[in-house]
Design an enzyme around this catalytic site. Structure first.
Site, PDB file in Angstrom:
ATOM      1  N   ASP A 101       0.845  -1.105   0.052  1.00 32.47           N
ATOM      2  CA  ASP A 101      -0.164   0.125   0.077  1.00 32.47           C
ATOM      3  C   ASP A 101       0.784   1.237   0.034  1.00 32.47           C
ATOM      4  O   ASP A 101       1.897   1.141   0.657  1.00 32.47           O
ATOM      5  CB  ASP A 101      -0.840   0.042   1.397  1.00 32.47           C
ATOM      6  CG  ASP A 101      -2.393   0.603   1.168  1.00 32.47           C
ATOM      7  OD1 ASP A 101      -2.460   1.491   0.642  1.00 32.47           O
ATOM      8  OD2 ASP A 101      -3.172  -0.283   1.533  1.00 32.47           O
ATOM      9  N   ASP A 203      -3.298   4.444  -2.079  1.00 29.87           N
ATOM     10  CA  ASP A 203      -4.621   5.027  -1.281  1.00 29.87           C
ATOM     11  C   ASP A 203      -5.253   6.274  -1.894  1.00 29.87           C
ATOM     12  O   ASP A 203      -4.384   7.083  -2.379  1.00 29.87           O
ATOM     13  CB  ASP A 203      -3.987   4.997  -0.012  1.00 29.87           C
ATOM     14  CG  ASP A 203      -5.130   5.318   1.069  1.00 29.87           C
ATOM     15  OD1 ASP A 203      -5.855   4.325   1.509  1.00 29.87           O
ATOM     16  OD2 ASP A 203      -5.141   6.455   1.879  1.00 29.87           O
ATOM     17  N   GLU A 270      -6.819   3.295  -5.763  1.00 28.65           N
ATOM     18  CA  GLU A 270      -8.160   3.242  -4.916  1.00 28.65           C
ATOM     19  C   GLU A 270      -8.811   4.357  -5.440  1.00 28.65           C
ATOM     20  O   GLU A 270      -8.651   5.443  -5.244  1.00 28.65           O
ATOM     21  CB  GLU A 270      -8.065   3.115  -3.704  1.00 28.65           C
ATOM     22  CG  GLU A 270      -9.118   3.161  -2.843  1.00 28.65           C
ATOM     23  CD  GLU A 270      -9.229   3.686  -1.279  1.00 28.65           C
ATOM     24  OE1 GLU A 270     -10.218   3.419  -0.761  1.00 28.65           O
ATOM     25  OE2 GLU A 270      -8.492   4.522  -0.858  1.00 28.65           O
ATOM     26  N   HIS A 332     -11.044  -3.818   3.448  1.00 28.44           N
ATOM     27  CA  HIS A 332     -10.986  -3.313   4.876  1.00 28.44           C
ATOM     28  C   HIS A 332     -11.883  -2.293   5.309  1.00 28.44           C
ATOM     29  O   HIS A 332     -11.891  -1.843   6.302  1.00 28.44           O
ATOM     30  CB  HIS A 332      -9.671  -3.240   5.111  1.00 28.44           C
ATOM     31  CG  HIS A 332      -9.107  -1.763   4.582  1.00 28.44           C
ATOM     32  ND1 HIS A 332      -8.851  -1.934   3.143  1.00 28.44           N
ATOM     33  CD2 HIS A 332      -8.887  -0.875   4.841  1.00 28.44           C
ATOM     34  CE1 HIS A 332      -8.142  -0.858   2.879  1.00 28.44           C
ATOM     35  NE2 HIS A 332      -8.197   0.139   3.983  1.00 28.44           N
ATOM     36  N   ASP A 333     -12.646  -1.502   4.293  1.00 26.91           N
ATOM     37  CA  ASP A 333     -13.449  -0.547   4.381  1.00 26.91           C
ATOM     38  C   ASP A 333     -14.969  -0.943   4.275  1.00 26.91           C
ATOM     39  O   ASP A 333     -15.664   0.138   4.373  1.00 26.91           O
ATOM     40  CB  ASP A 333     -13.284   0.511   3.499  1.00 26.91           C
ATOM     41  CG  ASP A 333     -11.888   1.211   3.723  1.00 26.91           C
ATOM     42  OD1 ASP A 333     -11.188   1.192   4.911  1.00 26.91           O
ATOM     43  OD2 ASP A 333     -11.225   1.687   2.460  1.00 26.91           O
TER      44      ASP A 333
HETATM   45  C1  NOJ Z   1      -8.487   4.444   2.125  1.00 21.39           C
HETATM   46  C2  NOJ Z   1      -8.345   3.351   3.056  1.00 21.39           C
HETATM   47  O1  NOJ Z   1      -8.900   2.336   2.404  1.00 21.39           O
HETATM   48  C3  NOJ Z   1      -8.925   3.572   4.463  1.00 21.39           C
HETATM   49  O2  NOJ Z   1      -8.925   2.664   5.295  1.00 21.39           O
HETATM   50  C4  NOJ Z   1      -8.480   4.967   5.152  1.00 21.39           C
HETATM   51  O3  NOJ Z   1      -8.822   4.912   6.381  1.00 21.39           O
HETATM   52  C5  NOJ Z   1      -8.147   6.101   4.175  1.00 21.39           C
HETATM   53  N1  NOJ Z   1      -7.934   5.787   3.010  1.00 21.39           N
HETATM   54  C6  NOJ Z   1      -7.350   6.850   4.722  1.00 21.39           C
HETATM   55  O4  NOJ Z   1      -6.016   6.835   4.281  1.00 21.39           O
END
Ligand code: NOJ
Length: 536
Positions: A101, A203, A270, A332-333
């Site tokens: 990442d 990210d 992302e 993970h989100d």
């Molecule tokens: C996206 C990430 O997937 C998430 O987990 C994170 O909290 C935010 N970006 C901030 O970096």
């Protein structure tokens, strides 16, 4: 096996690891890099091709590693650089690629760059972040909001200015219009490329370039029904606080850095954008941007055959020649796939993900049907949950369930000392139990992954939807050379019957139920939520 003209990441299946929760090697209740290394044989055996590891860099963990204090070191909680090197060498020895990442939008407020930047208005690194004076009335420079609740500006008493933070105040945004920042981040890419990583997951890639004039976002009357609600953040159209067109120059330059390495590496962004035209620009004007933006559409599409087909067809139509698709069903989100869909649909989702044209990314634990773990308010860890409890993400980040022991084989710590609790059904849902069953979801994933690897039609073939199937059924043909395979997925809660002729294939290769497929007098009968792959 010959894979004409395609690069490894195009034919690969990626498996995301959240390092705090995969395997704890030192009994502190938190996963770590040596733990991941221990478990790599499981992943090689599962049949995935690459892992993506969420951040393991030095961090105060205000956002569990997405607040980086040093991009070129490992946080002691996760191990050392030597542990990373060992992980990489072991993965490569097993034929697995390693994607890491990278978090370019913001650093931790404890990063040396920010400490300097914050120290005075005249510090040479002041302009590495986004600092602005207050408005004459003392208010922040504009109306931008933090994605995790509240405003996006934090007042710095000592230097009398606000700084911008798209996420929490402990994550100040870097100023990507400062060439020194660009160079410093290119050095970060090089640092890891030189160590031998195979690629990067970038990210919030679309957020790094904002309107240079910092104009207010306009208000937005209603929420976008199809997508995840982000609470009060949705009261605005986020047109000025992200995605300014010069963002594409950034990824063209990153691409040039990464493409300087051999064997080929990958950049996957992302990009949470749901306007196809805007999203597709992240591939670059001449496919010289990021190799692949993540496509999150299937995370939010209503679970309906016609809707899913429409989204897949739209993607296929919008991709320029040579641009490679991707699909994601969990990370993970997001709430766990098995909780969003239920056990039967989760199996159908697995078949969809692993048979569509493009690179799929799986999320750890989805292969055993891990569900969202309810987290008591006092146990919430996620900074988003602490601000907006209903949006917390801890439930999908709980320890991997390896076996039926008190800590699920994840850690030698006491169960109460795990960083997040285990689910109550851990004795039923774990790798050891699932491996003993011929019909478990894990067995289904193993068989789908092996079929995908064996059949060029699945890992590199073309996609063509099948028309004329019953309502509730989505079918498509994947073909390569003389090998067509048909995939037929019944999204309905009732059985569906159709002539085999309409489907195209005649020989069932696999059903989501891992049981014999019903073929009756030339007709294919699908059970509710059943999917099958057929060869000719
Ligand atoms: C996206 C990430 O997937 C998430 O987990 C994170 O909290 C935010 N970006 C901030 O970096």
């Amino acid at each position: 096996m010959e894979k004409p003209d395609l690069l490894w990441w195009q034919t690969a299946v990626i498996y995301q690891i959240y390092p705090r929760s995969f395997q704890d090697s030192n009994g502190d209740g938190v996963g770590d890099l040596p733990g991941i290394t221990e478990r790599l044989p499981y992943l090689a055996d599962l049949g995935v091709d690459a892992i993506w590891i969420s951040p393991f860099y030095t961090s105060p963990m205000a956002d569990f590693g997405y607040d980086v204090a040093d991009y070129t070191d490992v946080d002691p909680l996760f191990g050392t650089l030597a542990d990373f090197d060992e992980l990489l060498a072991t993965a490569h020895g097993l034929g697995l690629k390693v994607i890491i990442d990278i978090v370019p939008n913001h650093t931790s407020d404890q990063h040396a760059w920010f400490l300097e930047s914050r120290s005075s208005k005249s510090n040479p690194k002041r302009d590495w972040y986004v600092w602005r004076d207050a408005k004459p009335d003392g208010f922040p420079p504009n109306n931008w909001l933090s994605a995790f609740g509240g405003g996006a500006w934090e007042w710095d008493e000592a230097t009398d200015q606000y700084y911008l933070h798209t996420f929490i105040p402990e994550q100040p945004d870097l100023n990507w219009r400062n060439p020194e920042v660009v160079e410093a981040m290119h050095d970060v890419y090089r640092f890891w490329l030189d160590r031998g990583v195979d690629g990067f997951r970038i990210d919030v890639a679309h957020r790094i370039m904002k309107d240079p004039d910092l104009r207010d976002n306009p208000p937005k009357p209603g929420a976008d029904g199809n997508f995840k609600s982000m609470g009060e953040y949705e009261i605005q159209h986020h047109i000025h606080d992200m995605g300014h067109p010069d963002v594409h120059d950034v990824y063209r330059d990153v691409r040039a850095v990464v493409d300087g390495y051999d064997p080929p590496r990958v950049t996957i962004g992302e990009v949470h954008i749901f306007d196809w035209e805007e999203w597709v620009r992240y591939y670059g004007t001449n496919l010289d941007g990021m190799h692949m933006p993540f496509n999150f559409t299937l995370l939010y599409v209503p679970w309906d055959a016609a809707e899913v087909r429409a989204r897949v067809d739209e993607l296929e139509a919008v991709l320029p020649a040579g641009a490679w698709p991707s699909y994601v069903l969990g990370n993970h989100d997001e709430p766990r796939l098995a909780t969003r869909f239920g056990p039967e649909r989760a199996r159908l989702a697995a078949m969809l993900l692993l048979t569509l044209r493009g690179t799929p990314t799986m999320y750890y634990g989805d292969e055993i049907g891990m569900t969202e773990v309810p987290i008591a308010p006092e146990d919430q860890q996620d900074p988003w949950a602490l601000r907006e409890p209903e949006l917390g993400r801890d439930g999908c980040r709980t320890p991997m369930q390896w076996d039926s022991s008190a800590t699920a084989g994840f850690s030698a710590a006491e169960p109460d000392d795990l960083w997040l609790p285990l689910t109550a059904d851990v004795t039923m849902v774990n790798v050891e139990v699932a491996d003993r069953s011929d019909t478990s979801i894990l067995t289904l994933y193993r068989r789908l992954l092996s079929l995908r690897r064996d059949r060029p039609a699945l890992h590199l073939g073309s996609y063509a939807p099948i028309d004329g199937l019953p309502d509730g059924v989505f079918g498509f043909v994947r073909s390569h050379g003389s090998e067509p395979l048909s995939v037929v997925l019944n999204f309905a809660d009732e059985p569906a019957t159709m002539p085999l002729q309409a489907v195209g294939g005649t020989t069932p290769l696999i059903s989501t139920q891992l049981e014999p497929v019903h073929i009756d007098g030339g007709r294919l009968v699908l059970e509710p939520n059943e999917g099958v792959v057929l060869g000719s």
